[in-house]
Motif scaffolding. Structure first.
Motif, PDB file in Angstrom:
ATOM      1  N   MET A  68       0.803  -1.185   0.000  1.00 51.90           N
ATOM      2  CA  MET A  68       0.000   0.000   0.000  1.00 51.90           C
ATOM      3  C   MET A  68       0.855   1.262   0.000  1.00 51.90           C
ATOM      4  SD  MET A  68      -3.387  -0.468   2.170  1.00 51.90           S
ATOM      5  CE  MET A  68      -4.296  -1.977   2.157  1.00 51.90           C
ATOM      6  N   GLY A  69       2.155   1.131   0.026  1.00 48.49           N
ATOM      7  CA  GLY A  69       3.041   2.281   0.021  1.00 48.49           C
ATOM      8  C   GLY A  69       3.010   3.049  -1.280  1.00 48.49           C
ATOM      9  N   ASP A  70       2.425   2.486  -2.335  1.00 47.49           N
ATOM     10  CA  ASP A  70       2.369   3.142  -3.631  1.00 47.49           C
ATOM     11  C   ASP A  70       1.200   4.110  -3.754  1.00 47.49           C
ATOM     12  OD1 ASP A  70       3.385   0.075  -5.230  1.00 47.49           O
ATOM     13  OD2 ASP A  70       4.605   1.738  -4.506  1.00 47.49           O
ATOM     14  N   LEU A  71       0.331   4.170  -2.779  1.00 46.02           N
ATOM     15  CA  LEU A  71      -0.824   5.045  -2.866  1.00 46.02           C
ATOM     16  C   LEU A  71      -0.403   6.501  -2.710  1.00 46.02           C
ATOM     17  CD1 LEU A  71      -3.455   3.106  -0.731  1.00 46.02           C
ATOM     18  CD2 LEU A  71      -3.371   3.336  -3.209  1.00 46.02           C
ATOM     19  N   PRO A  72      -1.087   7.399  -3.419  1.00 47.94           N
ATOM     20  CA  PRO A  72      -0.770   8.820  -3.258  1.00 47.94           C
ATOM     21  C   PRO A  72      -1.219   9.310  -1.881  1.00 47.94           C
ATOM     22  CG  PRO A  72      -2.707   8.544  -4.626  1.00 47.94           C
ATOM     23  CD  PRO A  72      -2.158   7.163  -4.363  1.00 47.94           C
ATOM     24  N   GLU A  73      -0.685  10.432  -1.470  1.00 48.44           N
ATOM     25  CA  GLU A  73      -1.043  11.003  -0.178  1.00 48.44           C
ATOM     26  C   GLU A  73      -2.419  11.670  -0.218  1.00 48.44           C
ATOM     27  OE1 GLU A  73       0.875  14.086   3.086  1.00 48.44           O
ATOM     28  OE2 GLU A  73       2.087  13.372   1.420  1.00 48.44           O
ATOM     29  N   TYR A  74      -2.814  12.106  -1.434  1.00 47.26           N
ATOM     30  CA  TYR A  74      -4.095  12.793  -1.593  1.00 47.26           C
ATOM     31  C   TYR A  74      -4.919  12.108  -2.675  1.00 47.26           C
ATOM     32  CZ  TYR A  74      -1.759  16.510   0.969  1.00 47.26           C
ATOM     33  OH  TYR A  74      -1.079  17.230   1.917  1.00 47.26           O
ATOM     34  N   TYR A  75      -6.233  12.155  -2.504  1.00 45.26           N
ATOM     35  CA  TYR A  75      -7.167  11.646  -3.494  1.00 45.26           C
ATOM     36  C   TYR A  75      -8.166  12.760  -3.791  1.00 45.26           C
ATOM     37  CZ  TYR A  75     -11.228   9.210  -5.378  1.00 45.26           C
ATOM     38  OH  TYR A  75     -12.286   8.833  -6.157  1.00 45.26           O
ATOM     39  N   PHE A  76      -8.403  12.983  -5.094  1.00 43.39           N
ATOM     40  CA  PHE A  76      -9.328  14.025  -5.527  1.00 43.39           C
ATOM     41  C   PHE A  76     -10.527  13.355  -6.186  1.00 43.39           C
ATOM     42  CE2 PHE A  76      -5.209  15.907  -5.162  1.00 43.39           C
ATOM     43  CZ  PHE A  76      -5.439  17.195  -4.718  1.00 43.39           C
ATOM     44  N   ARG A  77     -11.698  13.472  -5.545  1.00 42.32           N
ATOM     45  CA  ARG A  77     -12.934  12.939  -6.119  1.00 42.32           C
ATOM     46  C   ARG A  77     -13.551  14.049  -6.968  1.00 42.32           C
ATOM     47  NH1 ARG A  77     -17.310  11.977  -2.047  1.00 42.32           N
ATOM     48  NH2 ARG A  77     -16.076  10.185  -1.382  1.00 42.32           N
ATOM     49  N   VAL A  78     -13.427  13.879  -8.272  1.00 39.72           N
ATOM     50  CA  VAL A  78     -13.890  14.896  -9.204  1.00 39.72           C
ATOM     51  C   VAL A  78     -15.405  15.017  -9.140  1.00 39.72           C
ATOM     52  CG1 VAL A  78     -14.001  15.520 -11.653  1.00 39.72           C
ATOM     53  CG2 VAL A  78     -11.913  14.522 -10.720  1.00 39.72           C
ATOM     54  N   LYS A  79     -15.873  16.257  -9.178  1.00 41.74           N
ATOM     55  CA  LYS A  79     -17.303  16.535  -9.260  1.00 41.74           C
ATOM     56  C   LYS A  79     -17.470  17.785 -10.116  1.00 41.74           C
ATOM     57  CE  LYS A  79     -17.567  19.082  -4.922  1.00 41.74           C
ATOM     58  NZ  LYS A  79     -18.342  19.242  -3.708  1.00 41.74           N
ATOM     59  N   ASP A  80     -18.704  18.181 -10.367  1.00 43.23           N
ATOM     60  CA  ASP A  80     -18.940  19.365 -11.182  1.00 43.23           C
ATOM     61  C   ASP A  80     -18.150  20.543 -10.633  1.00 43.23           C
ATOM     62  OD1 ASP A  80     -20.668  18.008 -12.818  1.00 43.23           O
ATOM     63  OD2 ASP A  80     -22.481  18.722 -11.813  1.00 43.23           O
ATOM     64  N   ASN A  81     -17.395  21.181 -11.508  1.00 50.52           N
ATOM     65  CA  ASN A  81     -16.631  22.398 -11.195  1.00 50.52           C
ATOM     66  C   ASN A  81     -15.497  22.217 -10.193  1.00 50.52           C
ATOM     67  OD1 ASN A  81     -18.270  23.918 -12.921  1.00 50.52           O
ATOM     68  ND2 ASN A  81     -19.765  24.217 -11.305  1.00 50.52           N
ATOM     69  N   GLY A  82     -15.132  20.991  -9.844  1.00 49.62           N
ATOM     70  CA  GLY A  82     -14.040  20.853  -8.897  1.00 49.62           C
ATOM     71  C   GLY A  82     -13.865  19.450  -8.370  1.00 49.62           C
ATOM     72  N   ALA A  83     -13.583  19.385  -7.064  1.00 49.07           N
ATOM     73  CA  ALA A  83     -13.355  18.081  -6.445  1.00 49.07           C
ATOM     74  C   ALA A  83     -13.469  18.172  -4.940  1.00 49.07           C
ATOM     75  CB  ALA A  83     -11.960  17.562  -6.811  1.00 49.07           C
ATOM     76  N   ALA A  84     -13.743  17.027  -4.343  1.00 45.15           N
ATOM     77  CA  ALA A  84     -13.587  16.861  -2.906  1.00 45.15           C
ATOM     78  C   ALA A  84     -12.184  16.294  -2.719  1.00 45.15           C
ATOM     79  CB  ALA A  84     -14.638  15.904  -2.360  1.00 45.15           C
ATOM     80  N   VAL A  85     -11.450  16.848  -1.771  1.00 49.10           N
ATOM     81  CA  VAL A  85     -10.060  16.447  -1.554  1.00 49.10           C
ATOM     82  C   VAL A  85      -9.976  15.610  -0.277  1.00 49.10           C
ATOM     83  CG1 VAL A  85      -7.686  17.242  -1.286  1.00 49.10           C
ATOM     84  CG2 VAL A  85      -9.326  18.628  -2.597  1.00 49.10           C
ATOM     85  N   PHE A  86      -9.300  14.478  -0.402  1.00 50.02           N
ATOM     86  CA  PHE A  86      -9.144  13.571   0.729  1.00 50.02           C
ATOM     87  C   PHE A  86      -7.658  13.312   0.981  1.00 50.02           C
ATOM     88  CE2 PHE A  86     -13.170  12.670  -1.236  1.00 50.02           C
ATOM     89  CZ  PHE A  86     -14.043  12.454  -0.182  1.00 50.02           C
TER      90      PHE A  86
END
Length: 133
Positions: A1-19
């Motif tokens: 699991m070390g290959d996962l990025p530190e951030y995940y961006f869930r794309v939505k209309d006009n932007g994203a939710a950032v995790f």
């Protein structure tokens, strides 16, 4: 699991939710902790809840916004080039396959649409040419 990025961006209309991606927990599960919501159009970054974003968070989000704008711009141009291809296919269809009834159904709408597009393109081209002098 070390290959996962530190951030995940869930794309939505006009932007994203950032995790923020968390794999360092007792259950060794992937957890997504929402830290912000972003608007690609105006660049607004809203922290989630009472959270304060770190400079690293902001840098990652701003880099994502820049990249996302580039991707969306490229897609927009690609969509237009696909429309050109589709117009060529419509031309071929009208010339070789369309029945009189089919042509009657689409001709006025298509002619008005093409006239509107041509008017805008000619005006924009003239504006660019006048701007170049």
């Amino acid at each position: 699991m070390g290959d996962l990025p530190e951030y995940y961006f869930r794309v939505k209309d006009n932007g994203a939710a950032v995790f923020r991606v968390d794999t360092e927990n007792r259950q060794r599960r992937i957890e997504l902790d929402q830290i912000a919501v972003v608007n690609v159009k105006n660049g607004e970054i809203k922290p989630q809840g009472e959270r304060a974003l770190t400079p690293e968070d902001r840098a990652e989000i701003e880099a994502w916004i820049t990249h996302r704008r580039e991707v969306l711009g490229a897609r927009e141009v690609d969509d237009i080039l696909r429309a050109v291809d589709h117009l060529n296919l419509v031309t071929q269809w009208a010339q070789s396959k369309a029945t009189d009834a089919q042509l009657e159904e689409i001709t006025d709408t298509l002619l008005l649409t093409m006239h509107d597009l041509r008017t805008i393109l000619v005006r924009k081209k003239a504006d660019r040419l006048v701007g170049d002098t």
